[in-house]
Design a protein around this motif. Structure first.
Motif, PDB file in Angstrom:
ATOM      1  N   ALA A 227      -7.150  44.898 -11.692  1.00  0.00           N
ATOM      2  CA  ALA A 227      -6.526  45.461 -10.508  1.00  0.00           C
ATOM      3  C   ALA A 227      -5.559  44.529  -9.773  1.00  0.00           C
ATOM      4  O   ALA A 227      -4.508  44.750  -9.475  1.00  0.00           O
ATOM      5  CB  ALA A 227      -7.578  45.785  -9.581  1.00  0.00           C
ATOM      6  N   TYR A 228      -5.828  43.259  -9.954  1.00  0.00           N
ATOM      7  CA  TYR A 228      -5.089  42.136  -9.366  1.00  0.00           C
ATOM      8  C   TYR A 228      -3.862  41.940  -9.968  1.00  0.00           C
ATOM      9  O   TYR A 228      -2.862  41.665  -9.188  1.00  0.00           O
ATOM     10  CB  TYR A 228      -5.830  40.738  -9.236  1.00  0.00           C
ATOM     11  N   ALA A 229      -3.828  42.138 -11.505  1.00  0.00           N
ATOM     12  CA  ALA A 229      -2.613  41.990 -11.973  1.00  0.00           C
ATOM     13  C   ALA A 229      -1.637  43.071 -11.715  1.00  0.00           C
ATOM     14  O   ALA A 229      -0.199  43.025 -11.383  1.00  0.00           O
ATOM     15  CB  ALA A 229      -2.711  42.176 -13.509  1.00  0.00           C
ATOM     16  N   ALA A 230      -2.248  44.459 -11.404  1.00  0.00           N
ATOM     17  CA  ALA A 230      -1.656  45.519 -10.914  1.00  0.00           C
ATOM     18  C   ALA A 230      -0.877  45.320  -9.413  1.00  0.00           C
ATOM     19  O   ALA A 230       0.296  45.774  -9.162  1.00  0.00           O
ATOM     20  CB  ALA A 230      -2.191  46.756 -10.984  1.00  0.00           C
ATOM     21  N   ILE A 231      -1.603  44.795  -8.710  1.00  0.00           N
ATOM     22  CA  ILE A 231      -1.324  44.625  -7.382  1.00  0.00           C
ATOM     23  C   ILE A 231      -0.042  43.576  -7.425  1.00  0.00           C
ATOM     24  O   ILE A 231       0.676  43.620  -6.555  1.00  0.00           O
ATOM     25  CB  ILE A 231      -2.489  43.769  -6.710  1.00  0.00           C
ATOM     26  N   THR A 232      -0.261  42.547  -8.382  1.00  0.00           N
ATOM     27  CA  THR A 232       0.831  41.273  -8.421  1.00  0.00           C
ATOM     28  C   THR A 232       2.196  42.306  -8.637  1.00  0.00           C
ATOM     29  O   THR A 232       3.051  42.003  -7.986  1.00  0.00           O
ATOM     30  CB  THR A 232       0.549  40.601  -9.366  1.00  0.00           C
ATOM     31  N   LEU A 233       2.005  43.183  -9.608  1.00  0.00           N
ATOM     32  CA  LEU A 233       3.408  43.756  -9.969  1.00  0.00           C
ATOM     33  C   LEU A 233       3.896  44.534  -9.053  1.00  0.00           C
ATOM     34  O   LEU A 233       5.157  44.882  -8.651  1.00  0.00           O
ATOM     35  CB  LEU A 233       2.978  44.678 -11.442  1.00  0.00           C
ATOM     36  N   LEU A 234       3.062  45.644  -8.301  1.00  0.00           N
ATOM     37  CA  LEU A 234       3.441  46.330  -7.245  1.00  0.00           C
ATOM     38  C   LEU A 234       3.900  45.712  -6.084  1.00  0.00           C
ATOM     39  O   LEU A 234       4.803  45.913  -5.520  1.00  0.00           O
ATOM     40  CB  LEU A 234       2.027  47.265  -6.878  1.00  0.00           C
ATOM     41  N   GLY A 235       3.386  44.516  -5.795  1.00  0.00           N
ATOM     42  CA  GLY A 235       3.724  43.515  -4.813  1.00  0.00           C
ATOM     43  C   GLY A 235       5.119  42.988  -5.146  1.00  0.00           C
ATOM     44  O   GLY A 235       5.995  43.131  -3.971  1.00  0.00           O
ATOM     45  N   LEU A 236       5.488  42.777  -6.190  1.00  0.00           N
ATOM     46  CA  LEU A 236       6.692  42.202  -6.458  1.00  0.00           C
ATOM     47  C   LEU A 236       7.846  43.407  -6.435  1.00  0.00           C
ATOM     48  O   LEU A 236       8.885  43.242  -6.033  1.00  0.00           O
ATOM     49  CB  LEU A 236       6.528  41.507  -7.978  1.00  0.00           C
ATOM     50  N   LEU A 237       7.395  44.462  -6.779  1.00  0.00           N
ATOM     51  CA  LEU A 237       8.238  45.622  -6.696  1.00  0.00           C
ATOM     52  C   LEU A 237       8.452  46.000  -5.349  1.00  0.00           C
ATOM     53  O   LEU A 237       9.811  46.070  -5.003  1.00  0.00           O
ATOM     54  CB  LEU A 237       7.674  46.725  -7.595  1.00  0.00           C
ATOM     55  N   VAL A 238       7.750  46.084  -4.523  1.00  0.00           N
ATOM     56  CA  VAL A 238       7.958  46.231  -3.083  1.00  0.00           C
ATOM     57  C   VAL A 238       8.721  45.231  -2.457  1.00  0.00           C
ATOM     58  O   VAL A 238       9.609  45.414  -1.668  1.00  0.00           O
ATOM     59  CB  VAL A 238       6.778  46.454  -2.222  1.00  0.00           C
ATOM     60  N   GLY A 239       8.428  43.843  -2.685  1.00  0.00           N
ATOM     61  CA  GLY A 239       9.311  42.564  -2.033  1.00  0.00           C
ATOM     62  C   GLY A 239      10.380  42.283  -2.965  1.00  0.00           C
ATOM     63  O   GLY A 239      10.833  41.085  -2.455  1.00  0.00           O
ATOM     64  N   LEU A 240      10.726  43.051  -4.179  1.00  0.00           N
ATOM     65  CA  LEU A 240      11.778  42.239  -4.803  1.00  0.00           C
ATOM     66  C   LEU A 240      12.917  42.076  -4.206  1.00  0.00           C
ATOM     67  O   LEU A 240      13.684  41.020  -4.530  1.00  0.00           O
ATOM     68  CB  LEU A 240      11.739  43.258  -6.016  1.00  0.00           C
ATOM     69  N   GLN A 241      13.423  42.799  -3.161  1.00  0.00           N
ATOM     70  CA  GLN A 241      14.709  42.618  -2.647  1.00  0.00           C
ATOM     71  C   GLN A 241      14.901  41.314  -1.707  1.00  0.00           C
ATOM     72  O   GLN A 241      15.797  40.686  -1.761  1.00  0.00           O
ATOM     73  CB  GLN A 241      14.829  43.730  -1.530  1.00  0.00           C
ATOM     74  N   GLN A 242      13.699  40.721  -1.552  1.00  0.00           N
ATOM     75  CA  GLN A 242      13.481  39.447  -1.019  1.00  0.00           C
ATOM     76  C   GLN A 242      13.203  38.436  -1.753  1.00  0.00           C
ATOM     77  O   GLN A 242      13.710  37.078  -1.691  1.00  0.00           O
ATOM     78  CB  GLN A 242      12.590  39.427   0.310  1.00  0.00           C
ATOM     79  N   PHE A 243      12.079  38.705  -2.381  1.00  0.00           N
ATOM     80  CA  PHE A 243      11.602  37.699  -3.410  1.00  0.00           C
ATOM     81  C   PHE A 243      12.486  37.096  -4.471  1.00  0.00           C
ATOM     82  O   PHE A 243      12.740  35.933  -4.656  1.00  0.00           O
ATOM     83  CB  PHE A 243      10.324  38.300  -4.073  1.00  0.00           C
ATOM     84  N   LEU A 244      13.376  38.134  -5.127  1.00  0.00           N
ATOM     85  CA  LEU A 244      14.075  37.631  -6.257  1.00  0.00           C
ATOM     86  C   LEU A 244      15.253  36.563  -5.830  1.00  0.00           C
ATOM     87  O   LEU A 244      15.387  35.613  -6.498  1.00  0.00           O
ATOM     88  CB  LEU A 244      14.726  38.967  -6.875  1.00  0.00           C
ATOM     89  N   PRO A 245      16.041  37.031  -4.654  1.00  0.00           N
ATOM     90  CA  PRO A 245      17.023  35.925  -4.365  1.00  0.00           C
ATOM     91  C   PRO A 245      16.303  34.702  -4.092  1.00  0.00           C
ATOM     92  O   PRO A 245      16.780  33.672  -4.106  1.00  0.00           O
ATOM     93  CB  PRO A 245      17.618  36.657  -3.332  1.00  0.00           C
ATOM     94  N   SER A 246      15.047  34.766  -3.157  1.00  0.00           N
ATOM     95  CA  SER A 246      14.373  33.487  -2.857  1.00  0.00           C
ATOM     96  C   SER A 246      14.054  32.769  -3.919  1.00  0.00           C
ATOM     97  O   SER A 246      14.166  31.567  -3.860  1.00  0.00           O
ATOM     98  CB  SER A 246      13.336  33.942  -1.843  1.00  0.00           C
ATOM     99  N   ALA A 247      13.436  33.325  -4.937  1.00  0.00           N
ATOM    100  CA  ALA A 247      13.164  32.573  -6.269  1.00  0.00           C
ATOM    101  C   ALA A 247      14.342  31.980  -6.972  1.00  0.00           C
ATOM    102  O   ALA A 247      14.330  30.918  -7.491  1.00  0.00           O
ATOM    103  CB  ALA A 247      12.315  33.433  -7.025  1.00  0.00           C
ATOM    104  N   ALA A 248      15.411  32.938  -7.106  1.00  0.00           N
ATOM    105  CA  ALA A 248      16.570  32.401  -7.837  1.00  0.00           C
ATOM    106  C   ALA A 248      17.291  31.475  -7.276  1.00  0.00           C
ATOM    107  O   ALA A 248      17.965  30.696  -7.894  1.00  0.00           O
ATOM    108  CB  ALA A 248      17.317  33.603  -8.133  1.00  0.00           C
ATOM    109  N   LEU A 249      17.403  31.311  -5.908  1.00  0.00           N
ATOM    110  CA  LEU A 249      18.392  30.371  -5.133  1.00  0.00           C
ATOM    111  C   LEU A 249      17.864  29.134  -4.578  1.00  0.00           C
ATOM    112  O   LEU A 249      18.255  28.498  -3.940  1.00  0.00           O
ATOM    113  CB  LEU A 249      19.205  31.224  -4.219  1.00  0.00           C
ATOM    114  N   ILE A 250      16.334  29.193  -4.601  1.00  0.00           N
ATOM    115  CA  ILE A 250      15.606  28.125  -3.992  1.00  0.00           C
ATOM    116  C   ILE A 250      16.199  26.851  -4.315  1.00  0.00           C
ATOM    117  O   ILE A 250      16.075  25.716  -3.482  1.00  0.00           O
ATOM    118  CB  ILE A 250      14.038  28.269  -4.296  1.00  0.00           C
TER     119      ILE A 250
END
Length: 399
Positions: A227-250
């Motif tokens: 369930a936690y693996a699924a939570i991780t994927l869903l959380g990344l999907l919901v927050g991808l708009q912020q998480f992706l550029p933050s991780a890529a440009l840090i």
């Protein structure tokens, strides 16, 4: 539903708004160089941009210009913040966002205690202990800190719920935790959200271990971890708009892979007393102090020790162990300090004392579990122990 059952919900929700009442309704403002020089300023900028139809692509007021997709200090991809800032003036919207998130954190902490099967008093202790251990000095710095406050109890509640349910209940728990994690990425302080993610992940593993059954297939014993693996994927999907550029440009920011090493704090042993026994309860305009995320009140501190001595449970020991590890990270002990400085993503996160912000919940849990044990089995406590509790609480309160 019993009307008395929801009374604690109303009290906690009201408390979440009460502590923000001076800034919500009486024209007060939080004071500090970051508050006046940045957090209020960026909320005003975003408010004006939304009202004038200007794209939120660049924030020119922060170190000569920072991409809005990277800066994270406002939560401009978070729909609730956008809703609030489009409908209220920036000052009220800024504080209302903080009050809503703080109230949510208090409620989820309370519900987590009730999900453990605890008494109302113990669950209220967990919620209010979590607040006092976090300290308002952290929560007030901006909307991101207040939303970070809500993430850990929300995910822990959903993870525990998932461990006990099947079918629709299991799916709803995954959805709730995934959305909560996504909200953390969109509206919270990424560093604190990541710490919360690690703690909740350890809790999922602990629940599977505690409920292991050798008579069923191994994968059936990993329901919570799956369930936690699924939570991780869903959380990344919901927050991808912020998480992706933050991780890529840090690595283009000051938070490179050596940031933690460059900003490590090595406290002296004599400083520990100031964190264990801060001056007093920390709520601006009602009484202020600064506890650095290490305090649950004198009675709570005694009850934590009491619980570990007389009322140990596997859950209490788990959270005590988590808190011990967090304190080791915060105080830069050997091995823990090396992990914090050299292993990504920890190495990108400065301020090892910020671990104590996430440690507030495990500390409050241990204290509340001690009170729960005392309520359920007071006979375990002898006369001498009761006197020690009374005098210990009085002494700590006096100090």
């Amino acid at each position: 539903m019993d009307k008395w059952r929801i009374l604690p919900w109303g009290l906690l929700g009201a408390f979440g708004f009460f502590i923000f009442a001076p800034v919500l309704f009486f024209g007060r403002a939080f004071f500090g160089e970051e508050q006046s020089g940045f957090y209020y300023a960026i909320s005003y900028y975003v408010d004006m941009a939304l009202r004038q139809g200007i794209p939120l692509l660049w924030q020119p007021g922060y170190f000569g210009g920072v991409s809005t997709s990277l800066q994270q200090f406002y939560g401009n991809f978070y729909p609730i913040n956008l809703f609030l800032f489009e409908r209220f003036d920036f000052f009220f919207a800024h504080h209302l966002s903080m009050a809503l998130a703080t109230a949510a954190g208090l409620l989820f902490a309370y519900w987590f205690g009730r999900l453990q099967g605890w008494h109302v008093v113990s669950s209220l202790t967990l919620a209010l202990g979590y607040f006092s251990a976090t300290t308002f000095a952290w929560i007030q710095i901006g909307t991101i800190a207040a939303h970070s406050f809500a993430i850990l109890p929300a995910i822990l509640f959903a993870v525990h719920y998932a461990s006990r349910k099947r079918g629709l209940g299991y799916a709803l728990a995954i959805a709730g935790a995934g959305v909560s994690l996504g909200i953390g990425f969109l509206a919270g302080f990424m560093q604190i959200v990541f710490y919360a993610y690690v703690i909740a992940g350890l809790y999922a593993i602990f629940l599977d271990y505690a409920g292991w059954n050798n008579t069923v297939a191994w994968y059936r014993n990993l329901r919570t971890s799956i369930a936690y693996a699924a939570i991780t994927l869903l959380g990344l999907l919901v927050g991808l708009q912020q998480f992706l550029p933050s991780a890529a440009l840090i690595d283009l920011t000051i938070r490179t892979g050596t940031y933690a090493a460059q900003n490590a704090v090595y406290p002296h042993l004599t400083e520990i007393m100031a964190y264990v026994l801060p001056p007093y309860f920390d709520v601006p305009f009602f009484g202020s102090g600064h506890a650095a995320g290490f305090y649950v009140g004198s009675i709570g501190f005694v009850c934590a020790l009491l619980g570990l001595i007389y009322y140990r449970t596997s859950h209490m020991l788990f959270f005590a162990g988590v808190y011990a590890a967090i304190a080791a990270f915060a105080f830069h002990l050997p091995v823990f300090g090396w992990v914090n400085e050299h292993m990504p993503p920890f190495s990108h996160m400065g301020g090892n004392f910020r671990w104590l912000v996430s440690g507030a919940f495990p500390l409050a849990f241990v204290a509340a579990a001690g009170i729960e044990g005392l309520l359920r089995a007071p006979e375990r406590l002898g006369v001498r122990a009761r006197k020690l509790v009374l005098w210990g609480s009085a002494g700590l309160a006096f100090v």
